[in-house]
Design an enzyme around this catalytic site. Sequence first.
Site, PDB file in Angstrom:
ATOM      1  N   GLY A  81       3.084  -1.098   4.205  1.00  0.00           N
ATOM      2  CA  GLY A  81       3.172   0.317   3.859  1.00  0.00           C
ATOM      3  C   GLY A  81       4.611   0.681   3.533  1.00  0.00           C
ATOM      4  O   GLY A  81       5.104   0.407   2.431  1.00  0.00           O
TER       5      GLY A  81
ATOM      6  N   GLU B  66      -6.630   4.612   7.791  1.00  0.00           N
ATOM      7  CA  GLU B  66      -6.395   6.030   7.480  1.00  0.00           C
ATOM      8  C   GLU B  66      -7.609   6.653   6.794  1.00  0.00           C
ATOM      9  O   GLU B  66      -7.884   7.839   6.969  1.00  0.00           O
ATOM     10  CB  GLU B  66      -5.111   6.160   6.631  1.00  0.00           C
ATOM     11  CG  GLU B  66      -3.882   5.934   7.502  1.00  0.00           C
ATOM     12  CD  GLU B  66      -2.687   5.331   6.788  1.00  0.00           C
ATOM     13  OE1 GLU B  66      -2.621   5.372   5.558  1.00  0.00           O
ATOM     14  OE2 GLU B  66      -1.813   4.804   7.505  1.00  0.00           O
TER      15      GLU B  66
ATOM     16  N   ASN C 199       0.864  -1.181   0.000  1.00  0.00           N
ATOM     17  CA  ASN C 199       0.000   0.000   0.000  1.00  0.00           C
ATOM     18  C   ASN C 199       0.899   1.227   0.000  1.00  0.00           C
ATOM     19  O   ASN C 199       1.529   1.536   1.002  1.00  0.00           O
ATOM     20  CB  ASN C 199      -0.896  -0.030   1.255  1.00  0.00           C
ATOM     21  CG  ASN C 199      -1.721   1.235   1.416  1.00  0.00           C
ATOM     22  OD1 ASN C 199      -1.775   2.068   0.500  1.00  0.00           O
ATOM     23  ND2 ASN C 199      -2.356   1.397   2.561  1.00  0.00           N
ATOM     24  N   TRP C 200       0.958   1.892  -1.129  1.00  0.00           N
ATOM     25  CA  TRP C 200       1.869   3.036  -1.269  1.00  0.00           C
ATOM     26  C   TRP C 200       1.314   4.320  -0.662  1.00  0.00           C
ATOM     27  O   TRP C 200       1.997   5.343  -0.664  1.00  0.00           O
ATOM     28  CB  TRP C 200       2.197   3.263  -2.749  1.00  0.00           C
ATOM     29  CG  TRP C 200       3.212   2.301  -3.285  1.00  0.00           C
ATOM     30  CD1 TRP C 200       3.804   1.258  -2.612  1.00  0.00           C
ATOM     31  CD2 TRP C 200       3.777   2.304  -4.595  1.00  0.00           C
ATOM     32  NE1 TRP C 200       4.701   0.616  -3.422  1.00  0.00           N
ATOM     33  CE2 TRP C 200       4.706   1.228  -4.644  1.00  0.00           C
ATOM     34  CE3 TRP C 200       3.597   3.088  -5.728  1.00  0.00           C
ATOM     35  CZ2 TRP C 200       5.446   0.942  -5.791  1.00  0.00           C
ATOM     36  CZ3 TRP C 200       4.332   2.803  -6.865  1.00  0.00           C
ATOM     37  CH2 TRP C 200       5.248   1.747  -6.899  1.00  0.00           C
ATOM     38  N   LYS C 201       0.076   4.306  -0.216  1.00  0.00           N
ATOM     39  CA  LYS C 201      -0.520   5.507   0.387  1.00  0.00           C
ATOM     40  C   LYS C 201      -0.291   6.709  -0.543  1.00  0.00           C
ATOM     41  O   LYS C 201      -0.433   6.577  -1.740  1.00  0.00           O
ATOM     42  CB  LYS C 201       0.037   5.697   1.797  1.00  0.00           C
ATOM     43  CG  LYS C 201      -0.085   4.391   2.621  1.00  0.00           C
ATOM     44  CD  LYS C 201       0.218   4.517   4.056  1.00  0.00           C
ATOM     45  CE  LYS C 201      -0.008   3.163   4.737  1.00  0.00           C
ATOM     46  NZ  LYS C 201       0.156   3.193   6.164  1.00  0.00           N
TER      47      LYS C 201
ATOM     48  N   GLY D 238       3.075   2.241  10.763  1.00  0.00           N
ATOM     49  CA  GLY D 238       4.048   3.332  10.643  1.00  0.00           C
ATOM     50  C   GLY D 238       4.788   3.652  11.934  1.00  0.00           C
ATOM     51  O   GLY D 238       5.513   4.637  12.008  1.00  0.00           O
TER      52      GLY D 238
ATOM     53  N   HIS E   7      -9.457   1.082   4.975  1.00  0.00           N
ATOM     54  CA  HIS E   7      -8.149   1.264   5.609  1.00  0.00           C
ATOM     55  C   HIS E   7      -8.313   2.234   6.782  1.00  0.00           C
ATOM     56  O   HIS E   7      -9.090   3.191   6.705  1.00  0.00           O
ATOM     57  CB  HIS E   7      -7.133   1.798   4.599  1.00  0.00           C
ATOM     58  CG  HIS E   7      -5.736   1.763   5.147  1.00  0.00           C
ATOM     59  ND1 HIS E   7      -5.264   2.713   6.015  1.00  0.00           N
ATOM     60  CD2 HIS E   7      -4.737   0.855   4.987  1.00  0.00           C
ATOM     61  CE1 HIS E   7      -4.018   2.401   6.349  1.00  0.00           C
ATOM     62  NE2 HIS E   7      -3.676   1.286   5.743  1.00  0.00           N
TER      63      HIS E   7
ATOM     64  N   GLU F  70      -4.956  -4.851  10.569  1.00  0.00           N
ATOM     65  CA  GLU F  70      -3.936  -3.827  10.735  1.00  0.00           C
ATOM     66  C   GLU F  70      -4.190  -3.063  12.038  1.00  0.00           C
ATOM     67  O   GLU F  70      -4.975  -2.105  12.050  1.00  0.00           O
ATOM     68  CB  GLU F  70      -3.967  -2.845   9.560  1.00  0.00           C
ATOM     69  CG  GLU F  70      -3.637  -3.479   8.228  1.00  0.00           C
ATOM     70  CD  GLU F  70      -3.100  -2.466   7.238  1.00  0.00           C
ATOM     71  OE1 GLU F  70      -2.009  -2.692   6.722  1.00  0.00           O
ATOM     72  OE2 GLU F  70      -3.758  -1.438   7.006  1.00  0.00           O
TER      73      GLU F  70
ATOM     74  N   SER G  39       3.941  -2.157  10.244  1.00  0.00           N
ATOM     75  CA  SER G  39       5.401  -2.219  10.436  1.00  0.00           C
ATOM     76  C   SER G  39       5.999  -3.568  10.033  1.00  0.00           C
ATOM     77  O   SER G  39       6.899  -4.080  10.704  1.00  0.00           O
ATOM     78  CB  SER G  39       5.769  -1.861  11.881  1.00  0.00           C
ATOM     79  OG  SER G  39       5.374  -0.536  12.168  1.00  0.00           O
TER      80      SER G  39
HETATM   81  P1  13P Z   1       3.401   0.345   7.560  1.00  0.00           P
HETATM   82  O1  13P Z   1       3.897  -0.954   6.954  1.00  0.00           O
HETATM   83  O2  13P Z   1       4.148   1.547   7.063  1.00  0.00           O
HETATM   84  O3  13P Z   1       3.327   0.251   9.063  1.00  0.00           O
HETATM   85  O4  13P Z   1       1.888   0.559   7.040  1.00  0.00           O
HETATM   86  C1  13P Z   1       0.965  -0.474   7.157  1.00  0.00           C
HETATM   87  C2  13P Z   1      -0.262  -0.117   6.415  1.00  0.00           C
HETATM   88  O5  13P Z   1      -1.028   0.758   6.805  1.00  0.00           O
HETATM   89  C3  13P Z   1      -0.527  -0.830   5.149  1.00  0.00           C
HETATM   90  O6  13P Z   1      -1.834  -0.615   4.706  1.00  0.00           O
END
Ligand code: 13P
Length: 253
Positions: A233, A100, A12-14, A172, A98, A166, A212
């Site tokens: 992420g 976020e 997931n590149w956000k 993160g 998600h 998640e 993470s």
């Molecule tokens: P990280 O791997 O940066 O913790 O992010 C996880 C995430 O939200 C994937 O959707």
Amino acid sequence: MRMRRQPVVAGNWKMHKLRREAQEFCQELLANLDEEPQASIILYPSFPLLTDMAAALDDPRVSLGGQDLHPADSGAHTGDVSGPQLIDAGCSWVLCGHSERRADHAESDALVGRKAEAALQHGLTPMICVGETAAQREAGQTFKVLERQLSAVFSQEFGEFTLAYEPVWAIGSGLSATPELAQEVHAFLRQRLAELVDPEQANWVSILYGGSVKPENAAALIAQPDIDGFLIGGASLDPDKFLAIIRLAAAAA
Ligand code: 13P
């Protein structure tokens, strides 16, 4: 060796990467990926990167997905993207719910359910995300929150999907869930899916862990019986790290 579900490794590149960077990533990925990777590989870039990436990743080893969709087919919804538009841009997957999106855009459990339904209607496989916040875990509400998130989305005769656990406190933060903690939650999610959807489907559905994930912790996580892959992420932005995690997941297959 025990029977395993095919591992799924998703990035997931956000809101990261410009078109040139995405192009370079795709070249690196395809050049270094095993001929038969033994894992399903999915990338979720942001919308403006999708069509370029669909062209660059014209390869059966890698699939593309959108990070969100609107439940409607089309209409006056400024800033939103529909299922047919995602299909048209080369997607076969879509993230729904998600954390976020739930936090930044106040997405309710019911809305996530409508998005997942719309995805299925348009032939996209929804990757539905659930997870508790740090405050909810500290208050002993983890399973209650997950139950609420699941029951708003799933019902009997639900189509093909993937679930991602998640924990918000692990995203993160560098603080991944321990393999034991993640396994406990994944087993609970699978049990509830058996009751809400169908026991056979729950047995075969992939439940991914996200939060993470890095090459350093992926092997111990994927060794757990109910962890079938990862939603990554930060580490998915680096082709070397992403490839390393794909290889670790495939080795567990
Ligand atoms: P990280 O791997 O940066 O913790 O992010 C996880 C995430 O939200 C994937 O959707």
